[in-house]
Design an enzyme around this catalytic site. Structure first.
Site, PDB file in Angstrom:
ATOM      1  CD  GLU A 144      36.394  37.308  41.808  1.00 44.82           C
ATOM      2  OE1 GLU A 144      36.735  36.236  42.309  1.00 44.82           O
ATOM      3  OE2 GLU A 144      35.522  37.404  40.911  1.00 44.82           O
TER       4      GLU A 144
ATOM      5  CG  ASP B 284      30.922  39.222  35.438  1.00 43.57           C
ATOM      6  OD1 ASP B 284      32.105  39.164  35.082  1.00 43.57           O
ATOM      7  OD2 ASP B 284      30.553  39.017  36.608  1.00 43.57           O
TER       8      ASP B 284
ATOM      9  CG  HIS C 278      34.159  40.532  37.316  1.00 39.88           C
ATOM     10  ND1 HIS C 278      34.273  39.266  36.807  1.00 39.88           N
ATOM     11  CD2 HIS C 278      34.528  40.439  38.626  1.00 39.88           C
ATOM     12  CE1 HIS C 278      34.690  38.434  37.770  1.00 39.88           C
ATOM     13  NE2 HIS C 278      34.862  39.122  38.876  1.00 39.88           N
TER      14      HIS C 278
HETATM   15  C1  ACM Z   1      32.100  37.464  43.922  1.00 38.51           C
HETATM   16  O1  ACM Z   1      31.695  36.336  44.201  1.00 38.51           O
HETATM   17  N1  ACM Z   1      33.099  37.622  43.074  1.00 38.51           N
HETATM   18  C2  ACM Z   1      31.524  38.645  44.517  1.00 38.51           C
END
Ligand code: ACM
Ligand code: ZN
Length: 713
Positions: free
Chosen positions: A265, A140, A201
């Site tokens: 995201e 991440d 991410h």
């Molecule tokens: C998430 O909680 N962004 C998958």
């Protein structure tokens, strides 16, 4: 006799997850020294469902039959839970099999790292409750946690971040450690599903290899939460070569059929201006239409490339529900996290689905009680009962015959606010026991009252292992506060999120299970300290709450000579951690229209937090109190002074989020003065108050001075 057996069963049969059927028979099997009288038979032709079993306990022998080894393992877990404190096992006949094949928990070592021993501990505990998947979120923005031999900088550089205070934080798992965890999990019939995040991410990877992004700019491993604008560049072939190389090593480590590619995201704004991304969009003929924007379709293309890479290694793709945007890659399985709608859409298109909606109780990073008494979390509210109440198959899929696409359910344990092992366990347990039951137990066997009793037994087992868990903390209905004030007398009402005995003391001593039991609101007429905790049925105390209750005369209104109009504000520049750091600083005056402006004196670019001009500022104004009485102050700023007296200091908390030190005062009718101090810094990954409508709250909420509007004379 039947009634007696039923009562007996209620008292001594406490299995989580509740089996398909339990028939209690007369008598007990004595386990001591009798292990050789346990007979296990694996018979693939037994007609028993995968992972299911029958368990028959007689006075002189125990028989387990299953069609696979997992079934034998689960029968043994059930048998373990049947053993009574005296070592005897009640005679029973149990038939059991799971409702869903995928029963998962997720763990996030990226925001806060947990060592291998802790990963194994969670696997060991949860496998006893028939959880069979661990989703390991290994990469991440805040850290790359898996050794990849071909790209050593991923862990040499990407596994570490330098935080606001200069401390370096990080860690990673070597391939050897990962093999060890995977093998340990396999012995417990847990499949480890690794997640390698793309195309968003991914700052930690871009930190290590800047050529992975559109611009190739130097970045820092993120030390704040939230999502940066910088993503992997799907316009470059080298990005996919990198991902292929990474996956080649990942599949060697993880036998899992599914490999999770993230997909959530991902900010795509850089793709809009990247020549290579735009060239790819053109080459593929991607256009914005009702099915998505061109860049969403570019993400869909990137996910499709991942599916191709995984297929080459004989693996299947699973991703967060954003992979639906711009068209779902054929063969993909969707993990529905933004509610159930992604899962429903995917199932309707004949894709398999794992349900993990935050809105329906599957995000264990939420509060499990009043945010004012619970440790800071990312927000929202997910009680044990909310978890338990969730049915992973939405009604619409039941009625249209697509429910079979829901292969299971998972809880997510994002670790932004999980600093250590105790906090992780506190967030995980006992909610994970509820997850185990909704994942395994047939719907018609679910029973909240029964579970609420059984969960105590499971928690006691955690105590034996020294594992932390949440016990409801006494709360005040309508909003808790640890610093109460009154003029003549007051009373304190307490409750808990699920029924537990509450105890308290008034003499400052630590409460014990034998302290005064709370049965009705506590009447108070003198200043005192109330220490209160809840007590479980087996005598374990919750976190103790200390409530300071102060009897006080109304603080007098300001004399005329001290009243001023408007806001007086000043600032000092630099990096500060708490209000002590502000002593002896040089300040300069600034003009502000209201207190709220304190938080936005400088621009903030979340992509480049280091470019921020950090500062501290304070602002004061006079405000009108219409009626003498008790008022409660709450503020997301660092400190609050009323009439020159420091009443709130939030500046020493491990995360600068949520007012943790609300306070009541008795104020005389008239004009009073408030000063708020705001330190613009990044503590606990949290940086941004600018989206808040206000920085100060007051109760009761007279709208006119709810915002502590400066007086006009
Ligand atoms: C998430 O909680 N962004 C998958
Ligand atoms: Zn690009």
């Amino acid at each position: 006799m039947k009634l007696l057996l039923t009562l007996l069963a209620t008292a001594i049969i406490n299995i989580i997850p509740e089996p398909v059927s339990v028939q209690v028979q007369d008598g007990f099997f004595n386990t001591k020294g009798c292990k050789n009288r346990i007979h296990c038979t694996v018979n693939p032709d037994s007609g028993i469902a995968p992972e299911g079993y029958t368990l028959t306990v007689k006075k002189n022998r125990i028989d387990i039959v299953a069609s696979d080894d997992a079934g034998i393992f689960y029968a043994k877990q059930t048998l373990d839970q049947l053993v009574q404190p005296d070592g005897k096992v009640p005679c029973v006949k149990i038939v059991d099999y799971p409702r869903f094949p995928y029963r998962g928990f997720h763990i996030d070592p990226c925001r806060h790292f947990l060592p291998v021993e802790e990963v194994k501990k969670e696997i060991d505990i949860l496998s006893r409750y028939k959880i069979n998947r661990m989703h390991w979120h290994l990469t991440d923005d805040q850290g790359w946690r898996i050794e990849i031999k071909k790209y050593p900088r991923l862990t040499e550089v990407g596994a570490w971040r330098t935080e606001f205070d200069g401390k370096v934080y990080g860690g990673y798992y070597t391939q050897e450690e990962i093999r060890e965890v995977v093998a340990y999990a396999a012995e417990r019939f847990v499949t480890v599903v690794p997640e390698i995040e793309m195309p968003g991410h991914a700052i930690s990877a871009i930190r290590a290899y800047p050529w992975l992004s559109c611009t190739g700019e130097e970045v820092r491993t993120f030390y704040t939460w939230g999502t940066p604008d910088i993503s992997l560049c799907p316009g470059k072939e080298s990005t996919f070569e990198f991902l292929d190389d990474v996956i080649a090593e990942v599949v060697e480590l993880f036998p899992s059929e599914y490999i999770h590619i993230g997909g959530d995201e991902c900010r795509k704004n850089r793709w809009e201006t990247c020549p290579l991304c735009q060239a790819r969009i053109k080459e593929l003929g991607l256009v914005s239409d009702e099915n998505g924007t061109a860049v969403e379709k570019l993400q869909s293309y990137a996910v499709g490339r991942m599916e191709g890479i995984l297929a080459k290694y004989g693996r299947k793709l699973i991703g967060w529900d954003e992979i639906l945007e711009g068209g779902l890659t054929p063969g993909a399985t969707v993990m529905s996290w933004r509610g159930e709608s992604g899962g429903i859409k995917a199932a309707n298109e004949e894709h398999d689905v794992i349900m993990t909606p935050g809105t329906d109780g599957m995000y264990f990073d939420h509060f499990q009680g009043d945010p004012k008494v619970e440790p800071a979390t990312i927000g929202k509210y997910t009680t044990l009962k909310k978890v338990y109440s969730y049915d992973p198959v939405p009604a619409v899929l039941k009625s249209n015959g697509k429910g079979h696409h829901v292969k299971g359910v998972q809880c997510n344990n994002w670790s932004e606010y999980i600093y250590d092992n105790d906090r992780r366990d506190y967030m995980l347990f006992p909610r994970a026991f509820a997850l185990a039951e909704i994942a395994w137990t047939q719907l018609d066997r679910k029973d909240w009252d029964s579970f609420n009793r059984r969960v105590d037994i499971a928690c006691q087992k955690l105590d034996e292992r020294g594992v932390n868990y949440h016990v409801p903390i006494p709360e005040q209905p309508g909003g808790s506060c640890d610093n109460l004030a009154f003029e003549d007398k007051t009373s304190i009402e307490l409750t808990t999120t699920r029924p537990e005995k509450i105890v308290y003391t008034l003499d400052g001593s630590e409460p014990t299970a034998a302290s005064i039991e709370y049965t009705k609101p506590i009447e108070i007429s003198e200043s005192c300290v109330v220490k209160t905790a809840s007590v479980t049925s087996y005598g374990r105390l919750s976190t103790v709450r200390t409530i300071n209750v102060t009897r006080m005369a109304p603080m007098p209104a300001l004399p005329e000579s001290e009243i001023f109009e408007g806001v007086r504000a000043r600032r000092t520049d630099g990096k500060f951690l708490n209000i002590d750091d502000l002593k002896g600083r040089e300040w300069r005056d600034v003009e502000l229209a209201g207190l709220r402006e304190l938080v936005a004196l400088e621009a903030y670019d979340r992509n480049l937090p280091d470019s921020t001009r950090f500062y501290a500022a304070e602002a004061e104004c006079c405000f009108k109190v219409r009626k003498t009485g008790v008022y409660r102050f709450s503020s997301d700023t660092d400190a609050v002074y009323i009439d020159g007296k420091l009443i709130i200091d939030n500046s020493r908390e491990p995360v600068k989020r949520y007012s943790r030190h609300d306070r009541e005062l008795v104020l005389e009718k008239g004009i009073h003065k408030v000063k708020a101090v705001f330190i613009f810094n990044i503590v606990g990954g949290w940086n941004d108050l600018r989206n808040k409508t206000d920085v100060m709250e007051l109760r009761p909420g007279d709208p006119e001075w709810h915002t502590l509007r400066p007086v006009t004379l």
